[in-house]
Design a protein around this motif. Structure first.
Motif, PDB file in Angstrom:
ATOM      1  N   VAL A   1       0.863  -1.180   0.000  1.00 18.82           N
ATOM      2  CA  VAL A   1       0.000   0.000   0.000  1.00 18.82           C
ATOM      3  C   VAL A   1       0.898   1.228   0.000  1.00 18.82           C
ATOM      4  O   VAL A   1       2.094   1.128   0.274  1.00 18.82           O
TER       5      VAL A   1
ATOM      6  N   LEU B   1       0.607   2.886   5.534  1.00 13.89           N
ATOM      7  CA  LEU B   1      -0.372   2.223   6.387  1.00 13.89           C
ATOM      8  C   LEU B   1      -1.491   3.164   6.813  1.00 13.89           C
ATOM      9  O   LEU B   1      -2.465   2.728   7.429  1.00 13.89           O
TER      10      LEU B   1
ATOM     11  N   ASN C   1      -5.616   0.879   1.780  1.00 16.05           N
ATOM     12  CA  ASN C   1      -5.826  -0.188   2.761  1.00 16.05           C
ATOM     13  C   ASN C   1      -7.193  -0.844   2.606  1.00 16.05           C
ATOM     14  O   ASN C   1      -7.346  -2.043   2.853  1.00 16.05           O
TER      15      ASN C   1
ATOM     16  N   ASP D   1      -7.655  -4.712   1.976  1.00 18.70           N
ATOM     17  CA  ASP D   1      -8.589  -5.531   2.775  1.00 18.70           C
ATOM     18  C   ASP D   1      -9.480  -6.375   1.869  1.00 18.70           C
ATOM     19  O   ASP D   1      -9.677  -7.575   2.105  1.00 18.70           O
TER      20      ASP D   1
ATOM     21  N   ARG E   1       1.013  -6.167   5.346  1.00 17.39           N
ATOM     22  CA  ARG E   1       1.143  -5.303   4.176  1.00 17.39           C
ATOM     23  C   ARG E   1       2.304  -4.334   4.375  1.00 17.39           C
ATOM     24  O   ARG E   1       2.652  -3.957   5.501  1.00 17.39           O
TER      25      ARG E   1
END
Length: 327
Positions: free
Chosen positions: A153, A156, A162, A166, A186
């Protein structure tokens, strides 16, 4: 007495003329400047501003640092612009300064900020679940041998990246777990080619069964692709993610990047200006409203989100045309 009346009337006329000719001003703060994705967005902003006769500039910080975005928005508030646009690196970090902008009467439009509260509207050209799932399905289809995969990504704290991650991780767990298992957590490196490359090299060295990358962030697929190219693993380790077609064209054609989906960042830039202008003019945005670049929208008034489906697939058949458009 008559002279005073004439002077007062003249001042009033000048003031009215000045107000009538006042140009709507906008500042759009993006995640980071100088990368192809946001260069394309800037072109869209400039084009649409010229068409509508408004003043609009894009501000791209030197790094993907939320504090730099806050500072840029503070500067725009001080300038007294009519509209502030933002592509957030960290939604929570921006809420106070966006509230300050709205309290000052400035219209606020966001993109890739579906959780923001202090906005007039946030718009998306793809749903979070649909975008993440599309890349996950592609990775599963390309993977022939069981193994592991890594997730990138931008950072964070980037909300939409994100959310995509997910959705992609969930889809693989439910539909492709017999072939793919996540390796580690990740990695927040996908706004930097160098960081994405070095992280990929480390992951390749540590995981002989690595089969692919879900790289959400336009520089992630490029950096991971360069690592795979160096290790001559094209066609064995697959890279999926949104990237600038012009930047990744060669890697895609050499099977180093396997493909991905995107929306047109230049179109997103145009939408920023279109929506900002609508808000300043007092135009209502409601169910059935047609917005150039988004189509006919069904806005969620409670969350202030406008979600549309304007995905473009990046593959060997489409990449040349997309790159030729300057994307």
């Amino acid at each position: 007495m008559n002279k005073l009346k004439y002077v007062t009337a003249a001042i009033a006329l000048v003031a009215c003329a000045s107000t009538a000719n006042a140009e709507t001003s906008m500042g759009i703060v993006v995640k980071i400047g100088g990368i192809p994705w946001f260069n394309a967005m800037e072109e869209g902003i400039k084009e649409r501003a010229a068409e509508l006769g408004v003043s609009a500039e894009m501000i791209g910080p030197t790094s993907a640092d939320p504090a730099l975005q806050v500072r840029a928005i503070e500067d725009l508030i001080a300038k007294g612009v009519d509209v502030i646009g933002v592509v957030p690196n960290d939604e929570a970090a921006l809420e106070p300064v966006l509230k300050k902008a709205m309290d000052a009467g400035i219209k606020v439009v966001a993109h890739e900020g579906p959780g923001l509260n202090n906005v007039d509207w946030n718009f998306e050209l793809a749903s979070a679940d649909g975008f993440g799932e599309a890349h996950a399905k592609l990775l599963c289809e390309k993977t022939s041998e069981p193994g592991t995969y890594a997730v990138y990504v931008g950072s964070l704290t980037v909300p939409l990246h994100n959310a995509w991650a997910d959705a992609g991780i969930k889809w693989i767990a439910e539909n492709c777990a017999d072939k793919l298992q996540p390796v580690g957590d990740r990695y927040g490196v996908a706004e930097s080619v160098d960081d994405s490359r070095s992280t990929a090299l480390d992951l390749i060295a540590a995981n002989p069964d690595l089969r692919g990358f879900l790289a959400f962030g336009s520089q992630g697929p490029i950096g991971a692709g360069r690592a795979i190219e160096e290790r001559r693993l094209g066609g064995k380790v697959h890279v999926m993610g949104p990237f600038s077609p012009g930047q990744g064209q060669k890697l895609l054609k050499e099977d180093v990047i396997s493909g991905g989906f995107m929306w047109n960042p230049a179109e997103a830039g145009r939408v920023f200006v279109t929506m900002g202008n609508m808000l300043v003019n007092g135009d209502e945005i409601a169910s059935g409203t047609e917005i150039e670049g988004l189509g006919v929208v069904e806005p969620d008034a409670e969350t202030r989100n406008i979600i549309t489906d304007n995905l473009l697939e990046i593959n060997k058949s489409t990449v040349d045309d997309l790159a030729a458009k300057g994307l």
